[in-house]
Design a protein around this motif. Structure first.
Motif, PDB file in Angstrom:
ATOM      1  N   ALA A   1      21.260  23.322  47.761  1.00 47.18           N
ATOM      2  CA  ALA A   1      20.572  23.235  46.853  1.00 47.18           C
ATOM      3  C   ALA A   1      19.341  22.689  46.545  1.00 47.18           C
ATOM      4  CB  ALA A   1      21.558  22.444  45.661  1.00 47.18           C
ATOM      5  N   GLY A   2      18.388  23.056  45.722  1.00 48.67           N
ATOM      6  CA  GLY A   2      17.239  22.250  45.607  1.00 48.67           C
ATOM      7  C   GLY A   2      16.204  22.937  46.631  1.00 48.67           C
ATOM      8  N   MET A   3      16.205  23.976  47.160  1.00 47.30           N
ATOM      9  CA  MET A   3      15.217  24.583  48.152  1.00 47.30           C
ATOM     10  C   MET A   3      14.232  25.249  47.332  1.00 47.30           C
ATOM     11  SD  MET A   3      17.623  26.725  50.935  1.00 47.30           S
ATOM     12  CE  MET A   3      17.350  28.161  49.748  1.00 47.30           C
ATOM     13  N   PRO A   4      12.996  24.945  47.867  1.00 47.26           N
ATOM     14  CA  PRO A   4      11.720  25.575  47.349  1.00 47.26           C
ATOM     15  C   PRO A   4      11.733  26.945  47.402  1.00 47.26           C
ATOM     16  CG  PRO A   4      11.178  24.544  49.268  1.00 47.26           C
ATOM     17  CD  PRO A   4      12.689  24.172  49.125  1.00 47.26           C
ATOM     18  N   PRO A   5      11.173  27.872  46.561  1.00 47.95           N
ATOM     19  CA  PRO A   5      11.401  29.545  46.835  1.00 47.95           C
ATOM     20  C   PRO A   5      10.829  30.045  48.022  1.00 47.95           C
ATOM     21  CG  PRO A   5       9.938  28.703  44.665  1.00 47.95           C
ATOM     22  CD  PRO A   5      10.197  27.548  45.491  1.00 47.95           C
ATOM     23  N   ILE A   6       9.946  29.243  48.718  1.00 45.91           N
ATOM     24  CA  ILE A   6       9.454  29.603  50.043  1.00 45.91           C
ATOM     25  C   ILE A   6      10.437  29.754  51.009  1.00 45.91           C
ATOM     26  CG2 ILE A   6       7.034  29.337  49.479  1.00 45.91           C
ATOM     27  CD1 ILE A   6       7.092  27.095  51.704  1.00 45.91           C
ATOM     28  N   LEU A   7      11.600  29.028  50.910  1.00 53.01           N
ATOM     29  CA  LEU A   7      12.637  28.734  51.902  1.00 53.01           C
ATOM     30  C   LEU A   7      13.896  29.760  51.652  1.00 53.01           C
ATOM     31  CD1 LEU A   7      13.302  26.888  54.160  1.00 53.01           C
ATOM     32  CD2 LEU A   7      14.591  25.449  52.754  1.00 53.01           C
TER      33      LEU A   7
ATOM     34  N   ARG B   1      16.161  19.549  55.816  1.00 56.46           N
ATOM     35  CA  ARG B   1      16.639  19.599  57.124  1.00 56.46           C
ATOM     36  C   ARG B   1      17.394  18.394  57.495  1.00 56.46           C
ATOM     37  NH1 ARG B   1      16.303  18.223  61.813  1.00 56.46           N
ATOM     38  NH2 ARG B   1      14.812  16.548  61.319  1.00 56.46           N
ATOM     39  N   GLU B   2      16.853  17.289  57.127  1.00 59.13           N
ATOM     40  CA  GLU B   2      17.795  16.083  57.499  1.00 59.13           C
ATOM     41  C   GLU B   2      19.022  16.045  56.886  1.00 59.13           C
ATOM     42  OE1 GLU B   2      14.748  13.054  56.380  1.00 59.13           O
ATOM     43  OE2 GLU B   2      13.654  13.331  58.283  1.00 59.13           O
ATOM     44  N   ASN B   3      18.934  16.556  55.632  1.00 58.06           N
ATOM     45  CA  ASN B   3      20.400  16.667  54.896  1.00 58.06           C
ATOM     46  C   ASN B   3      21.037  17.493  55.510  1.00 58.06           C
ATOM     47  OD1 ASN B   3      19.526  14.584  53.175  1.00 58.06           O
ATOM     48  ND2 ASN B   3      19.042  16.324  51.382  1.00 58.06           N
ATOM     49  N   GLU B   4      20.657  19.022  56.172  1.00 58.60           N
ATOM     50  CA  GLU B   4      21.478  19.598  56.655  1.00 58.60           C
ATOM     51  C   GLU B   4      21.906  19.235  58.157  1.00 58.60           C
ATOM     52  OE1 GLU B   4      23.095  23.578  56.286  1.00 58.60           O
ATOM     53  OE2 GLU B   4      22.283  22.162  54.843  1.00 58.60           O
ATOM     54  N   GLU B   5      21.169  18.527  58.719  1.00 58.97           N
ATOM     55  CA  GLU B   5      21.580  17.855  59.965  1.00 58.97           C
ATOM     56  C   GLU B   5      22.654  16.897  59.834  1.00 58.97           C
ATOM     57  OE1 GLU B   5      18.558  15.612  62.282  1.00 58.97           O
ATOM     58  OE2 GLU B   5      18.531  17.247  63.713  1.00 58.97           O
ATOM     59  N   ARG B   6      22.485  16.263  58.782  1.00 58.67           N
ATOM     60  CA  ARG B   6      23.710  15.137  58.560  1.00 58.67           C
ATOM     61  C   ARG B   6      24.893  16.065  58.161  1.00 58.67           C
ATOM     62  NH1 ARG B   6      20.668  11.988  56.093  1.00 58.67           N
ATOM     63  NH2 ARG B   6      20.387  12.970  54.061  1.00 58.67           N
ATOM     64  N   ARG B   7      24.907  16.929  57.507  1.00 56.80           N
ATOM     65  CA  ARG B   7      26.031  17.789  57.161  1.00 56.80           C
ATOM     66  C   ARG B   7      26.659  18.370  58.230  1.00 56.80           C
ATOM     67  NH1 ARG B   7      27.605  22.832  55.935  1.00 56.80           N
ATOM     68  NH2 ARG B   7      25.678  23.780  56.715  1.00 56.80           N
ATOM     69  N   LEU B   8      25.831  18.762  59.043  1.00 57.12           N
ATOM     70  CA  LEU B   8      26.503  19.527  60.511  1.00 57.12           C
ATOM     71  C   LEU B   8      27.099  18.346  61.217  1.00 57.12           C
ATOM     72  CD1 LEU B   8      23.527  21.626  61.598  1.00 57.12           C
ATOM     73  CD2 LEU B   8      25.910  22.701  60.989  1.00 57.12           C
ATOM     74  N   GLY B   9      26.714  17.167  61.280  1.00 59.65           N
ATOM     75  CA  GLY B   9      27.360  16.211  62.090  1.00 59.65           C
ATOM     76  C   GLY B   9      28.569  15.711  61.447  1.00 59.65           C
TER      77      GLY B   9
END
Length: 181
Positions: free
Chosen positions: A58-64, A166-174
């Motif tokens: 959630a909260g991604m900018p439109p370019i992502l 990206r840091e949040n995604e990395e934490r979620r993967l961990g």
């Protein structure tokens, strides 16, 4: 059924250049984005992979477009056409992602298609009005194309916002890996 991704040790999915290492910066990977031909310095390209399911926090900018999980690393996938105000092509099974290095971080560009590798040793500045993408224009051989500088791809605010995601995604993967162990 989706085809298996290429083996990471197999160099066949990486752009091939016939330039020597010293002259590698003269080679451009040419891609099509929104009907425009663009060049990416080959020495900035890590690999080319087919589009697969992306993580979309959630909260991604439109370019992502989302995050590609490659070798347990979340890689931001940027929608190149959206970034440059061009028409986005319909995504398909073999839509390419060009994984590049930009400002010390790995990013992926969602492009329409990969055209090949061009020697740009004789590239010269050209009239930017010939291309729709807001990139520095270069005359390469017999055509004019925008040439991407990965270090200048994002504004500081965009870079910071994407880095937090990206840091949040990395934490979620961990956390997922810990739960699976």
């Amino acid at each position: 059924m989706r085809p298996a991704p290429p083996d990471r040790d197999d160099a066949s999915h990486k752009p091939e250049t016939h330039a020597t290492h010293a002259g590698a910066n003269n080679a451009l990977l040419t891609v099509e984005v929104g009907g425009q031909e663009c060049g990416i310095p080959v020495d900035e390209v890590r690999e080319i992979v087919p589009l697969c399911a992306l993580s979309r926090p959630a909260g991604m900018p439109p370019i992502l477009a989302g995050f590609l999980i490659l070798d347990n690393e979340p890689i931001p996938v940027l929608r190149a056409a959206r970034m440059w105000g061009l028409q986005e092509a319909e995504r398909g099974l073999y839509t390419p992602l060009v994984v590049i290095r930009g400002r010390g971080r790995v990013l992926a560009l969602l492009v329409d298609r990969v055209l090949g590798v061009t020697n740009a040793a004789e590239a010269e500045l050209a009239d930017a009005s010939d291309i729709a993408a807001p990139l520095p224009a270069r005359r390469v051989q017999d055509r004019v194309m925008g040439v991407l500088d990965p270090a200048r791809l994002l504004l500081a605010l965009e870079r910071d916002a994407i880095e937090r995601l990206r840091e949040n995604e990395e934490r979620r993967l961990g956390e997922l890996q810990e739960a699976a162990a």
